[in-house]
Motif scaffolding. Structure first.
Motif: not given
Length: 385
Positions: A334-353
């Motif tokens: 599970v990864q998440g990112l927040l920056d002052t340029d107004g960008k918010v992102s998140c990704s969830v990886f299940d390598f077998q699903g």
């Protein structure tokens, strides 16, 4: 005393018939020396006063009854006890190449965000060869709204050779080769061509050498123009690396891009800083622009890591701050990112699903959400002995 008394009384000096006290003592001592002592008396005398020859030194090692006692030879000095050999020093990890100084931060911030529905499927052809399929549906990455790519993935036994290739329905073909030479050298090559868009053609090759406390790398590429570069790093302390790289592009006679940086990593903390100098694309006179970046990553546990990045550019005085996190499981991340340029992102990886991705760019009004499904080949069953 008797003789003095006789003189006072006027008696004649007559030899005393009674022996004197001194004579009696000397006679008794002589008789005692000549008289033999009984055996029990001699035994008690030996126990009461043992000789020095039988006295064991206080620092001598006790000898077991099973050990054979070998007396030292005449004139031979006794060897001093030797200390046990000290263990070998722990092997330190290899030095880090310059492009991997901020690898912990890059792993968090450079997320794989997509939109639409995505399928990753693989078929095991042999023990070392695998066929991979990638399908995108309802994506904005192509005007047609879909992408399909197919290609092999080969990895030799021991991992010294790796080959990845992909070809798509849109006319794009790309491949990558990694070959290790010995224990310190590595050669990489990649190529990307497109039948319909020649401006997307790119080719590059690189060579990397990893020494005991230093690294060196060189790269030659073609991206519409010829460019070449080299990098060098040196480990000053077990936790400190210093390095830099330079890239020359054959544009406007010659364009030079330089960068220097440092990496400090100890325990659960990693800090990196770099300063980049390159021509300013906004300047009409070709002035140079300098940008500084600092990254800090803290591993709170074996699964959770937090990181942040601060960047500042001169002379336009632009700055930015980014924060990211990463939580890893055995087969998921599970990864998440927040920056002052107004960008918010998140990704969830299940390598077998399944997997999910979401990215919102408020400054550009860009929204991307996607779902991923992995179809992995079954594990090979072990053959009966």
């Amino acid at each position: 005393l008797l003789l003095a008394r006789r003189r006072r009384l006027g008696l004649a000096a007559v030899a005393p018939t009674t022996p004197t006290v001194s004579a009696m003592l000397s006679t008794a001592a002589h008789a005692a020396r000549e008289e033999p002592r009984p055996a029990w008396a001699r035994a008690l005398r030996r126990l009461a006063a043992p000789s020095r020859a039988f006295a064991a030194p206080s620092a001598a090692r006790p000898v077991l009854c099973e050990e054979p006692v070998v007396p030292p030879l005449a004139g031979e000095a006794q060897a001093e006890p030797t200390m046990p050999a000290a263990g070998k020093e722990e092997e330190r990890p290899p030095p880090v190449h310059f492009e991997m100084f901020s690898k912990e931060w890059q792993q968090m911030s450079q997320q794989d965000n997509w939109d639409g529905f995505r399928i990753e499927a693989a078929t095991q052809v042999t023990k070392w060869l695998q066929a991979s399929h990638t399908l995108f549906l309802g994506t904005q990455l192509r005007e047609s709204g879909y992408i399909y790519q197919f290609g092999p993935t080969f990895q030799a036994e021991g991992g010294r050779t790796a080959l990845i290739a992909r070809c798509g329905l849109d006319g794009g073909v790309n491949g990558r080769l990694i070959q290790k030479l010995g224990a310190s050298c590595e050669v990489k090559a990649s190529s990307q061509t497109h039948l319909k868009e020649p401006q997307r053609n790119m080719h590059d090759a690189s060579f990397e050498y990893t020494g005991k406390d230093w690294t060196f790398g060189t790269k030659l590429a073609w991206q519409g123009a010829c460019l070449g570069g080299a990098s060098f790093t040196q480990r000053i302390l077990p936790s400190l690396h210093l390095g830099g790289d330079v890239t020359m592009v054959a544009v406007n006679n010659l364009m030079v891009i330089g960068q220097v940086g440092a990496r400090w990593s100890e325990g659960k903390d990693t800090f990196t800083v770099s300063v980049n100098r390159q021509p300013d694309p906004k300047s009409p006179v070709g002035a140079n622009m300098h940008e500084a970046r600092m990254q800090y990553v803290r591993r709170l546990s074996e699964r959770l890591s937090l990181g942040t990045e601060l960047k500042y550019s001169h002379p336009d005085k632009d700055s930015g701050l980014s924060m990211a996190y990463e939580y890893t499981f055995r087969n998921a991340r599970v990864q998440g990112l927040l920056d002052t340029d107004g960008k918010v992102s998140c990704s969830v990886f299940d390598f077998q699903g399944l997997g999910f991705s979401g990215m919102i760019d408020y400054a550009r009004s860009d929204y991307k959400f996607g779902v991923l499904m992995h179809v992995m080949p079954p594990e090979q069953q072990q053959q009966p002995m």
